[in-house]
Design an enzyme around this catalytic site. Structure first.
Site, PDB file in Angstrom:
ATOM      1  N   SER A  71       0.849  -1.190   0.000  1.00  0.00           N
ATOM      2  CA  SER A  71       0.000   0.000   0.000  1.00  0.00           C
ATOM      3  C   SER A  71       0.886   1.241   0.000  1.00  0.00           C
ATOM      4  O   SER A  71       2.113   1.133   0.003  1.00  0.00           O
ATOM      5  CB  SER A  71      -0.896   0.003   1.234  1.00  0.00           C
ATOM      6  OG  SER A  71      -0.111   0.300   2.378  1.00  0.00           O
ATOM      7  N   LYS A  72       0.229   2.378   0.026  1.00  0.00           N
ATOM      8  CA  LYS A  72       0.953   3.653  -0.024  1.00  0.00           C
ATOM      9  C   LYS A  72       2.026   3.765   1.060  1.00  0.00           C
ATOM     10  O   LYS A  72       3.034   4.438   0.878  1.00  0.00           O
ATOM     11  CB  LYS A  72      -0.032   4.804   0.153  1.00  0.00           C
ATOM     12  CG  LYS A  72      -0.580   5.318  -1.153  1.00  0.00           C
ATOM     13  CD  LYS A  72      -1.234   6.661  -0.913  1.00  0.00           C
ATOM     14  CE  LYS A  72      -2.106   7.017  -2.106  1.00  0.00           C
ATOM     15  NZ  LYS A  72      -3.197   7.898  -1.754  1.00  0.00           N
ATOM     16  N   ARG A  73       1.748   3.127   2.172  1.00  0.00           N
ATOM     17  CA  ARG A  73       2.709   3.188   3.275  1.00  0.00           C
ATOM     18  C   ARG A  73       4.098   2.719   2.859  1.00  0.00           C
ATOM     19  O   ARG A  73       5.099   3.091   3.436  1.00  0.00           O
ATOM     20  CB  ARG A  73       2.252   2.296   4.430  1.00  0.00           C
ATOM     21  CG  ARG A  73       1.194   2.886   5.305  1.00  0.00           C
ATOM     22  CD  ARG A  73       0.884   1.934   6.443  1.00  0.00           C
ATOM     23  NE  ARG A  73       0.405   0.643   5.965  1.00  0.00           N
ATOM     24  CZ  ARG A  73       1.055  -0.496   6.109  1.00  0.00           C
ATOM     25  NH1 ARG A  73       2.211  -0.518   6.730  1.00  0.00           N
ATOM     26  NH2 ARG A  73       0.553  -1.627   5.643  1.00  0.00           N
ATOM     27  N   HIS A  74       4.121   1.839   1.851  1.00  0.00           N
ATOM     28  CA  HIS A  74       5.404   1.288   1.429  1.00  0.00           C
ATOM     29  C   HIS A  74       6.132   2.187   0.435  1.00  0.00           C
ATOM     30  O   HIS A  74       7.076   1.771  -0.215  1.00  0.00           O
ATOM     31  CB  HIS A  74       5.196  -0.096   0.811  1.00  0.00           C
ATOM     32  CG  HIS A  74       4.650  -1.089   1.783  1.00  0.00           C
ATOM     33  ND1 HIS A  74       3.320  -1.430   1.818  1.00  0.00           N
ATOM     34  CD2 HIS A  74       5.249  -1.780   2.770  1.00  0.00           C
ATOM     35  CE1 HIS A  74       3.135  -2.307   2.788  1.00  0.00           C
ATOM     36  NE2 HIS A  74       4.278  -2.526   3.381  1.00  0.00           N
ATOM     37  N   GLY A  75       5.680   3.416   0.315  1.00  0.00           N
ATOM     38  CA  GLY A  75       6.337   4.336  -0.617  1.00  0.00           C
ATOM     39  C   GLY A  75       5.561   4.394  -1.907  1.00  0.00           C
ATOM     40  O   GLY A  75       4.347   4.274  -1.907  1.00  0.00           O
TER      41      GLY A  75
END
Ligand code: GLU
Length: 468
Positions: free
Chosen positions: A239-243
């Protein structure tokens, strides 16, 4: 039978890595088999679909080089067709109108839940419509078989079975007249002649409903291939959290499409332990059977490694096209004056991780430098440096061939004659030419800067450093 695959994104956001991998596998399978690839935009959710998401999807597909033979088709342009098929199913008694109010459905659900049953429509409206006027709002439900099983052999997941009693008489047309997702997908895949449905495994549970619809429509059921999801570096769903997860963000960050495509193909597909695949090789070697069952993990380091590989090994002209995009992005015009971008690529491919970084480092060859790196000046500008710059300037003015290797040789001869070592001569020159103490070989740096600009910058540095 000619293979036909499709990619069918819902334009509710950018194209992310997972979607791009689905698109790539569908595209590769069509290419591998000499088949056709269809692009279909599933925009029936009008509230969440946006034109900018559609544009981003098309742009991403083009950038990745995933070309389609048919489409893009838009579901919102096919509403008449969906209505027609609904009418047909109604006429054949394979679907029925349902007038049940929200309240009634709610009540039914609660009762079923209290009894510990799985909530499903009780077919109240299947036979009896007498209490309803024809102009009352209704939905249309698909008459799902109420016994037996739906079975299919998923290419990735193997044999799967679902009990029909677990499936509801799901809605195919809403009360506002719009068709639902499961219905449109099947009508489209039938009309477009799709033979292989390759998609994310978040759709596995829709498949039995869709298979029942295929059967009701008298259409052949395609082969299904559900891809396991992609996990982030830490093992949770990507997800976005991973960059960066959007394809275009990877472009912004300076990756080559060839690197990203090569990276994506290895997310859930393998051929021995080979890591690098040219496009031709991918097409030749790709098979659905070699898709892995387990989720694949995203690994940014590997993507970086592939990017470095492609920057170094692809024809410099091809990499240059992408570099020009980055230079433009950074407000640098590389089309009027300055070195050929392919020369920048040749001199910098080994020295950068991304094209964004390359563009940042190369801007000094296209526009004025604004000053000198303080630490570099402190370290390299010593007593005698200005004198060395003057010697170099005199020598360079005499050079008729402004080319990396020739310039290198001339300066080396000068360093020898002056017995000063190349570092003492080269570093002040780098500072003069680029404003920093790091650049490619000094000959290449001079060539990149160009004759006039180099001589001017050295003169200016002599003045600046003398004043210190
Ligand atoms: N539109 C669906 C999605 O974006 C895909 C449907 C399908 O591939 O069958 O998730």
């Amino acid at each position: 039978m000619q293979v036909k695959t499709r990619f069918a994104p819902s334009p509710t956001g950018y194209l992310h890595v997972g979607g791009a991998r689905t698109a790539l596998f569908s595209w590769l399978y069509a290419r591998h088999t000499g088949g056709r690839f269809v692009l279909r935009i599933e925009d029936t959710d009008r509230e969440r679909s946006t034109q900018s998401a559609i544009d981003a999807i098309l742009e991403s597909m083009q950038w990745l080089g995933l070309n389609w033979e048919e489409g893009p088709f838009y579901q919102t342009k096919r509403f008449d067709r969906y209505r027609e098929v609904v009418e047909r199913l109604l006429a054949q008694g394979k679907a029925y109108k349902c007038y049940c109010s929200k309240e009634r459905l709610e009540e039914m659900r609660n009762e079923q839940m209290q009894k510990g049953e799985k909530p499903r429509y009780d077919r109240h409206c299947l036979h009896d419509h007498s209490e309803h006027a024809p102009d009352e709002p209704y939905v249309v439900r698909f008459l799902n078989p109420d016994s037996g099983k739906v079975e299919f052999d998923d290419v990735v997941k193997g044999h799967l079975e679902f009990d029909n009693r677990e499936l509801d008489d799901f809605i195919i047309l809403r009360s506002d007249g719009t068709p639902t997702y499961n219905f449109c997908v099947v009508v489209d895949d039938v009309d477009m002649g799709i033979t292989h449905v390759i998609r994310g495994d978040d759709h596995v549970n829709n498949t039995p409903r869709q298979i029942n619809l295929y059967k009701a429509l008298g259409a052949p059921v395609p082969v299904f291939c559900h891809l396991a999801m992609i996990l982030g570096d830490d093992g949770t769903k990507l997800s976005k959290r991973h960059g960066a997860v959007s394809v275009m963000q990877y472009r912004e960050d300076g990756y080559l499409p060839q690197a990203l495509v090569n990276y994506l193909v290895r997310l859930g597909w393998s051929h021995g332990d080979q890591e690098i695949f040219s496009q031709e090789e991918m097409i030749e070697l790709f098979s659905l059977e070699a898709i892995t069952k387990s989720a694949s993990g995203f690994n940014t380091k590997k993507l970086d490694w592939l990017n470095a590989h492609y920057m170094k090994t692809m024809p410099a002209e091809e990499v240059a096209a992408e570099l020009v995009w980055h230079l433009q992005r950074q407000g640098v015009n590389s089309l009027e004056g300055g070195p050929a971008p392919a020369l920048v690529v040749k001199c910098y491919a080994e020295r950068c991780h991304t094209l964004k970084e390359m563009a940042q480092k190369a801007r000094c060859y296209y526009e004025e430098i604004t000053g000198y790196d303080e630490a570099g000046v402190k370290k390299w500008i010593k007593e005698g440096s200005v004198q060395l710059l003057k010697e170099a300037l005199a020598l360079l003015k005499e050079q008729s061939v402004w080319e990396g290797q020739a310039l290198d040789e001339a300066l080396q001869a000068l360093a020898q004659r002056l017995e000063c070592g190349m570092g003492k001569l080269g570093q002040p020159l780098r500072l003069a030419l680029t404003g920093t103490a790091t650049s490619p070989g000094i000959g290449d740096t001079l060539q990149l800067c160009g004759r006039e600009r180099s001589l001017m910058r050295i003169e200016r540095a002599i003045a600046a450093f003398s004043a210190r």
